[in-house]
Scaffold this motif. Structure first.
Motif, short mmCIF file in Angstrom:
data_model
loop_
_atom_site.label_atom_id
_atom_site.label_comp_id
_atom_site.label_asym_id
_atom_site.label_seq_id
_atom_site.Cartn_x
_atom_site.Cartn_y
_atom_site.Cartn_z
N PHE A 2 -37.42 44.61 28.57
CA PHE A 2 -37.89 43.48 29.38
C PHE A 2 -36.74 42.83 30.14
N ALA A 3 -35.56 42.82 29.55
CA ALA A 3 -34.41 42.21 30.23
C ALA A 3 -34.00 43.04 31.44
N LYS A 4 -34.12 44.35 31.34
CA LYS A 4 -33.67 45.24 32.41
C LYS A 4 -34.76 45.57 33.42
N THR A 12 -43.92 50.90 27.21
CA THR A 12 -43.91 50.94 25.74
C THR A 12 -43.26 52.23 25.25
N ASN A 13 -43.33 53.29 26.01
CA ASN A 13 -42.65 54.53 25.62
C ASN A 13 -41.14 54.31 25.54
N LEU A 14 -40.59 53.64 26.54
CA LEU A 14 -39.16 53.34 26.53
C LEU A 14 -38.80 52.36 25.42
N ILE A 15 -39.67 51.40 25.17
CA ILE A 15 -39.43 50.42 24.12
C ILE A 15 -39.35 51.10 22.76
N GLU A 20 -36.20 53.14 18.42
CA GLU A 20 -36.25 54.24 17.46
C GLU A 20 -37.33 54.02 16.41
N ILE A 21 -38.54 53.69 16.91
CA ILE A 21 -39.71 53.54 16.06
C ILE A 21 -40.86 54.30 16.70
N SER A 22 -41.91 54.50 15.94
CA SER A 22 -43.09 55.18 16.49
C SER A 22 -43.97 54.19 17.24
N ARG A 23 -44.79 54.72 18.15
CA ARG A 23 -45.75 53.86 18.86
C ARG A 23 -46.69 53.20 17.87
N GLY A 24 -47.06 53.96 16.85
CA GLY A 24 -47.97 53.42 15.83
C GLY A 24 -47.38 52.20 15.14
N LEU A 25 -46.08 52.27 14.84
CA LEU A 25 -45.43 51.13 14.19
C LEU A 25 -45.40 49.92 15.12
N LEU A 26 -45.11 50.15 16.40
CA LEU A 26 -45.11 49.05 17.37
C LEU A 26 -46.49 48.39 17.40
N TYR A 27 -47.54 49.22 17.46
CA TYR A 27 -48.90 48.67 17.55
C TYR A 27 -49.42 48.16 16.21
N HIS A 28 -48.72 48.49 15.14
CA HIS A 28 -49.06 47.91 13.83
C HIS A 28 -48.71 46.42 13.84
N TYR A 29 -47.59 46.07 14.48
CA TYR A 29 -47.11 44.69 14.51
C TYR A 29 -47.60 43.91 15.73
N ASN A 32 -50.52 44.66 21.68
CA ASN A 32 -50.25 45.26 22.99
C ASN A 32 -48.87 44.78 23.48
N LYS A 33 -48.51 45.25 24.64
CA LYS A 33 -47.21 44.90 25.22
C LYS A 33 -47.11 43.40 25.49
N SER A 34 -48.20 42.79 25.90
CA SER A 34 -48.19 41.35 26.16
C SER A 34 -47.88 40.55 24.90
N GLU A 35 -48.44 40.97 23.78
CA GLU A 35 -48.17 40.26 22.53
C GLU A 35 -46.70 40.42 22.11
#
Length: 178
Positions: A2-4, A12-15, A20-29, A32-35
């Motif tokens: 977001f800073a860059k 979200t792929n770059l995030i 160094e986490i899975s997409r599933g882990l990101l969406y577990h917490y 969406n990207k807005s949250e």
């Protein structure tokens, strides 16, 4: 990310790749990207404001010393987190007041009014104009240091910013105080 990048381009792929986490882990917490973005705004503001509040000696009645303490804390926090300044500069300004109220009600009032003594100001000086002048000037100095000091180490940024703040505070003390 977001800073860059703009919000839309912070993929979200770059995030997840950078974190160094899975997409599933990101969406577990985060739903969406807005949250995630809202959480990062909150986290950024919370880091800066809570460190500032913790660093101020609230028994000290000198406005210039209080501002110095708060700003040095802010600089140290921004230097500690590599992309925090860029992120805050890019996004948090539009949410600054909302974040301050959400994170710490009356933070501005506390820093600028609580237990302060302006009896040593020159009689012709309006305390509110003096506060505004000091804060706006020092904010521009900090912004300049972070924007132009990308190749400096954290310690160098803190040292440079502290020296500049101290130089201006000494000037303000001569101009505004008896």
């Amino acid at each position: 990310m977001f800073a860059k990048n703009d919000f839309e381009k912070a993929s979200t792929n770059l995030i997840v790749e950078e974190a160094e986490i899975s997409r599933g882990l990101l969406y577990h917490y985060f739903k969406n990207k807005s949250e995630l973005y809202e959480f990062l705004l909150y986290f950024s503001g919370q880091q800066v404001l809570s460190n500032m509040v913790d660093s101020v000696d609230w028994s000290n009645t000198d406005f210039l010393l209080r501002i110095r303490q708060a700003l040095i804390s802010k600089i140290e926090t921004l230097a500690k987190y590599p992309y925090l300044y860029e992120f805050c500069d890019k996004y948090a300004r539009e949410y600054a007041e909302e974040l301050k109220q959400k994170l710490m009600p009356c933070i501005k009032k506390r820093i600028f009014e609580e237990n302060l003594d302006f009896s040593q100001l020159r009689k012709e000086i309006d305390p509110e104009m003096m506060k505004s002048t000091v804060v706006n000037t020092l904010s521009k100095i900090i912004t300049s240091i972070f924007k132009n000091g990308s190749e400096l180490s954290n310690a160098e940024i803190i040292k440079l910013a502290t020296a500049e703040i101290d130089k201006y505070l000494q000037f303000f003390r001569i101009v505004f105080y008896i």
